[in-house]
Design an enzyme around this catalytic site. Structure first.
Site, PDB file in Angstrom:
ATOM      1  N   GLU A 165      54.971  61.404  31.793  1.00 10.30           N
ATOM      2  CA  GLU A 165      55.288  60.897  30.447  1.00 10.30           C
ATOM      3  C   GLU A 165      56.567  61.515  29.869  1.00 10.30           C
ATOM      4  O   GLU A 165      57.258  60.880  29.076  1.00 10.30           O
ATOM      5  CB  GLU A 165      54.107  61.133  29.500  1.00 10.30           C
ATOM      6  CG  GLU A 165      52.927  60.196  29.730  1.00 10.30           C
ATOM      7  CD  GLU A 165      53.277  58.716  29.527  1.00 10.30           C
ATOM      8  OE1 GLU A 165      54.046  58.401  28.597  1.00 10.30           O
ATOM      9  OE2 GLU A 165      52.784  57.887  30.314  1.00 10.30           O
ATOM     10  N   GLY A 166      56.855  62.755  30.232  1.00  7.44           N
ATOM     11  CA  GLY A 166      58.093  63.392  29.754  1.00  7.44           C
ATOM     12  C   GLY A 166      59.309  62.597  30.206  1.00  7.44           C
ATOM     13  O   GLY A 166      60.192  62.251  29.406  1.00  7.44           O
ATOM     14  N   HIS A 167      59.359  62.269  31.506  1.00  6.25           N
ATOM     15  CA  HIS A 167      60.469  61.458  32.026  1.00  6.25           C
ATOM     16  C   HIS A 167      60.509  60.100  31.311  1.00  6.25           C
ATOM     17  O   HIS A 167      61.575  59.605  30.935  1.00  6.25           O
ATOM     18  CB  HIS A 167      60.279  61.182  33.523  1.00  6.25           C
ATOM     19  CG  HIS A 167      60.324  62.390  34.412  1.00  6.25           C
ATOM     20  ND1 HIS A 167      59.247  62.770  35.174  1.00  6.25           N
ATOM     21  CD2 HIS A 167      61.296  63.283  34.668  1.00  6.25           C
ATOM     22  CE1 HIS A 167      59.568  63.851  35.885  1.00  6.25           C
ATOM     23  NE2 HIS A 167      60.806  64.183  35.590  1.00  6.25           N
TER      24      HIS A 167
ATOM     25  N   MET B 191      64.019  64.203  39.323  1.00 10.16           N
ATOM     26  CA  MET B 191      63.677  64.482  40.722  1.00 10.16           C
ATOM     27  C   MET B 191      62.388  63.748  41.102  1.00 10.16           C
ATOM     28  O   MET B 191      61.726  64.102  42.077  1.00 10.16           O
ATOM     29  CB  MET B 191      63.525  65.989  40.941  1.00 10.16           C
ATOM     30  CG  MET B 191      64.836  66.733  40.688  1.00 10.16           C
ATOM     31  SD  MET B 191      64.963  68.282  41.585  1.00 10.16           S
ATOM     32  CE  MET B 191      63.587  69.174  40.931  1.00 10.16           C
TER      33      MET B 191
ATOM     34  N   GLN C 263      68.991  74.257  31.101  1.00 12.02           N
ATOM     35  CA  GLN C 263      69.670  73.168  31.826  1.00 12.02           C
ATOM     36  C   GLN C 263      70.457  72.293  30.846  1.00 12.02           C
ATOM     37  O   GLN C 263      71.603  71.911  31.122  1.00 12.02           O
ATOM     38  CB  GLN C 263      68.629  72.344  32.575  1.00 12.02           C
ATOM     39  CG  GLN C 263      69.148  71.059  33.186  1.00 12.02           C
ATOM     40  CD  GLN C 263      68.126  70.445  34.112  1.00 12.02           C
ATOM     41  OE1 GLN C 263      67.954  70.885  35.232  1.00 12.02           O
ATOM     42  NE2 GLN C 263      67.442  69.410  33.661  1.00 12.02           N
TER      43      GLN C 263
ATOM     44  N   SER D 244      56.434  67.865  36.735  1.00 14.78           N
ATOM     45  CA  SER D 244      56.064  67.404  38.081  1.00 14.78           C
ATOM     46  C   SER D 244      55.302  68.498  38.812  1.00 14.78           C
ATOM     47  O   SER D 244      54.451  68.228  39.650  1.00 14.78           O
ATOM     48  CB  SER D 244      57.316  67.044  38.878  1.00 14.78           C
ATOM     49  OG  SER D 244      58.087  66.112  38.153  1.00 14.78           O
TER      50      SER D 244
ATOM     51  N   LEU E 173      57.373  60.997  38.517  1.00 12.51           N
ATOM     52  CA  LEU E 173      57.606  60.760  37.090  1.00 12.51           C
ATOM     53  C   LEU E 173      56.334  60.904  36.258  1.00 12.51           C
ATOM     54  O   LEU E 173      55.256  60.462  36.660  1.00 12.51           O
ATOM     55  CB  LEU E 173      58.200  59.360  36.892  1.00 12.51           C
ATOM     56  CG  LEU E 173      59.536  59.097  37.607  1.00 12.51           C
ATOM     57  CD1 LEU E 173      60.046  57.688  37.261  1.00 12.51           C
ATOM     58  CD2 LEU E 173      60.596  60.138  37.252  1.00 12.51           C
TER      59      LEU E 173
END
Ligand code: AMP
Length: 280
Positions: A35-37, A30, A153, A186, A33
């Protein structure tokens, strides 16, 4: 890097890539962005030839009183980060194209979605599965990469893929954390320094639980009580749930079996809803 907005263009491009034998990796996000993304993008790059990152704030996964309107949107910075990370295609569809006024079809997983976050966010996972199925249809991925931070999820999407015979493998990347232990999210941009300090108690409490299990505790009640007790010390933290569940079905565990379960926490840090989990 190509930027594609149109759903038709995305789908015909993906079909073309597939028929030329390219392996497609999708990282659904979503935006905003962090570091996880980016770590999920790295996994997709390692495993596939063409990496597509979708950036779409999905209105159908937010409840009526949730933060859809104020959810952080930083498209230009996101595109820059994708470019730097070697993404091939950024797919940035509009809400009008994804969910036009007369939109009326939804996909619902009925078991795994029901507990944990499903209790306080009853429409959430239906919104997630619906948008994921649409994104899969538009980008035709061989693999789609999701983050363990959103453990429920992951389990729900995996179940949808199995139940609907989708030709996509779901790959789960580990939770990325800031140096102080806070899981990157986020929504962390909402936190003031004081709130962030208190939010750190979530990851600290997970660590306490893990230490208890490592030193032999097998009682779910004792671990849950200790985590809840630890979080109760923070004035700004309100616990939504603390549960030990199995990783695939998200069913409540009776006793702890190391290596098989997750301790999942959701909590409000004032107005910000945060989730985190740890493998016990
Ligand atoms: P979001 O943009 O929040 O919908 O997240 C998009 C993807 O990034 C989801 O698969 C999340 O599970 C994943 N993600 C979010 N935060 C993290 C994190 N801290 N570490 C790894 N993956 C994450």
């Amino acid at each position: 890097m190509q930027i594609i907005q149109s759903v038709n263009e995305m789908q015909s491009h993906a079909i073309g890539l597939r028929s030329s034998g390219r392996l497609i990796g999708l990282v659904p996000t979503m935006g905003c962005l962090h570091e996880g993304h980016l770590s999920l993008i790295d996994i997709a790059k390692e495993k596939t030839d063409k990496v597509i990152v979708s950036i779409f704030v999905n209105p159908t996964q937010f409840g009526p009183s949730e933060d859809y309107d104020k959810y952080p949107r930083e498209l230009e910075q996101d595109l820059e980060k994708c470019r730097d990370r070697g993404v091939d295609i950024a797919f940035t569809p509009s809400v009008a194209e994804m969910f036009p006024q007369d939109y009326s079809t939804y996909v619902k997983e009925e078991h795994i979605s029901a507990g944990l976050c499903g209790i306080s966010r009853p429409q959430h996972f239906q919104g997630v599965t619906t948008v994921c199925l649409k994104l899969f249809n538009l980008t035709r991925p061989d693999i789609a990469v999701f983050g363990r931070k959103d453990a429920q999820q992951c389990a729900v999407v995996k179940k949808m893929v199995r139940d609907l015979h989708l030709p996509t493998e779901i790959v789960i990347g580990p939770t990325l954390r800031d140096a102080d232990g806070l899981a990157t999210s986020s929504r962390n941009v909402y936190l003031s320094p004081v709130q962030r300090e208190e939010a750190l108690n979530i990851s600290k409490s997970l660590k306490i639980a893990k230490d208890m299990v490592d030193s032999g505790t097998r009682s779910v009640d004792r671990v849950v009580a200790e985590v809840t007790h630890h979080l109760a010390h923070s004035r700004r933290i309100r616990v939504i749930y603390v549960n030990v569940v199995d990783r695939e079905r998200m069913e409540l565990a009776r006793t702890i079996e190391p290596g098989k379960q997750l301790l999942c926490v959701a909590a409000w840090a004032d107005q910000t809803r945060l989730i985190d989990n740890i493998e016990l």
